[in-house]
Design a protein around this motif. Sequence first.
Motif, PDB file in Angstrom:
ATOM      1  N   LYS A  85      -0.400  -4.192   7.109  1.00 20.13           N
ATOM      2  CA  LYS A  85      -1.166  -5.111   6.730  1.00 20.13           C
ATOM      3  C   LYS A  85      -1.460  -6.138   7.705  1.00 20.13           C
TER       4      LYS A  85
ATOM      5  N   ALA B 193       0.842  -1.073  -0.023  1.00 23.35           N
ATOM      6  CA  ALA B 193       0.034   0.008  -0.116  1.00 23.35           C
ATOM      7  C   ALA B 193       1.074   1.311   0.082  1.00 23.35           C
TER       8      ALA B 193
ATOM      9  N   TYR C  79      -8.813  -0.302   6.498  1.00 20.92           N
ATOM     10  CA  TYR C  79      -9.224  -0.298   5.108  1.00 20.92           C
ATOM     11  C   TYR C  79      -9.128  -1.763   4.704  1.00 20.92           C
TER      12      TYR C  79
ATOM     13  N   GLU D 102      -8.008  -8.448   2.291  1.00 22.00           N
ATOM     14  CA  GLU D 102      -6.753  -7.999   2.758  1.00 22.00           C
ATOM     15  C   GLU D 102      -7.262  -6.703   3.555  1.00 22.00           C
TER      16      GLU D 102
ATOM     17  N   LEU E 128      -9.645  -4.285   1.784  1.00 20.72           N
ATOM     18  CA  LEU E 128      -9.773  -4.521   0.002  1.00 20.72           C
ATOM     19  C   LEU E 128     -10.368  -5.842  -0.159  1.00 20.72           C
TER      20      LEU E 128
ATOM     21  N   ILE F 280      -3.789   0.534  -3.177  1.00 23.68           N
ATOM     22  CA  ILE F 280      -3.506  -0.589  -2.553  1.00 23.68           C
ATOM     23  C   ILE F 280      -3.312  -1.688  -3.646  1.00 23.68           C
ATOM     24  N   ASN F 281      -2.257  -2.375  -3.606  1.00 24.81           N
ATOM     25  CA  ASN F 281      -2.074  -3.215  -4.740  1.00 24.81           C
ATOM     26  C   ASN F 281      -3.278  -4.417  -4.522  1.00 24.81           C
TER      27      ASN F 281
ATOM     28  N   TYR G  24      -5.797  -3.401   5.894  1.00 24.11           N
ATOM     29  CA  TYR G  24      -4.678  -2.511   6.307  1.00 24.11           C
ATOM     30  C   TYR G  24      -5.326  -1.579   7.397  1.00 24.11           C
TER      31      TYR G  24
ATOM     32  N   VAL H 226     -13.366  -1.347  -2.000  1.00 27.75           N
ATOM     33  CA  VAL H 226     -12.693  -1.096  -0.810  1.00 27.75           C
ATOM     34  C   VAL H 226     -13.358  -0.706   0.181  1.00 27.75           C
TER      35      VAL H 226
ATOM     36  N   THR I 134      -4.199  -2.045  -9.055  1.00 27.68           N
ATOM     37  CA  THR I 134      -4.178  -1.066  -7.846  1.00 27.68           C
ATOM     38  C   THR I 134      -5.602  -0.646  -8.019  1.00 27.68           C
TER      39      THR I 134
ATOM     40  N   ILE J 249       1.912   2.058   7.823  1.00 25.92           N
ATOM     41  CA  ILE J 249       0.860   1.231   7.103  1.00 25.92           C
ATOM     42  C   ILE J 249       1.143  -0.096   7.558  1.00 25.92           C
TER      43      ILE J 249
END
Length: 173
Positions: A66, A48, A158, A89, A160, A112-113, A91, A125, A147, A64
């Motif tokens: 994860k 991210a 957050y 995922e 994803l 975010i990837n 974060y 998201v 992304t 950040i």
Amino acid sequence: QTPGEDVGQVGGGDQNGVEAVLPDVEPESDRPTVSSKDLETVKKNDGATIKAEKNAMKGFKVEIDKLGTFDKTYYRARHYVRDFSKNWEVYEITSEKNGKSANPNGIAKLIINIPKKYDTNKVAVYYMSKSGNVQELPATIDKPALTATFDFSQGGVYILVEKQKAETSSSST
């Protein structure tokens, strides 16, 4: 007052005053549209990246993280998304200035990837507040770059997700 409502006269109260009326439609945003390419990288970690316009996050300490299966916050997020997703995922972003939680003073984006195994047509998201409220955020999905980019306005959690089926909202009647 509501859009389209007469808000009275502007001016000295004489016959030549100008009548002011609120617009019928709320403006999308008072902030200009900015591409993440025009922003400076503030922090990059664990797939991210936070980018912001110059000085929007000057003096900020940003982290950040994860989150994984050993984190309670991860399980709180999982509780919300597991009904409509098998892949997600989580974060946790902290944003501080002078030792206190702080929000950007301008435009900032979180990028975010997206994992290669995700179907980019089903990516969404979400933001989860400390109280556990979860809301979907408008995000731009860049399929070739894998992304998801969206406005970053505050630290928090957050999520994803790759949606598997339609979300169902539960309501008590």
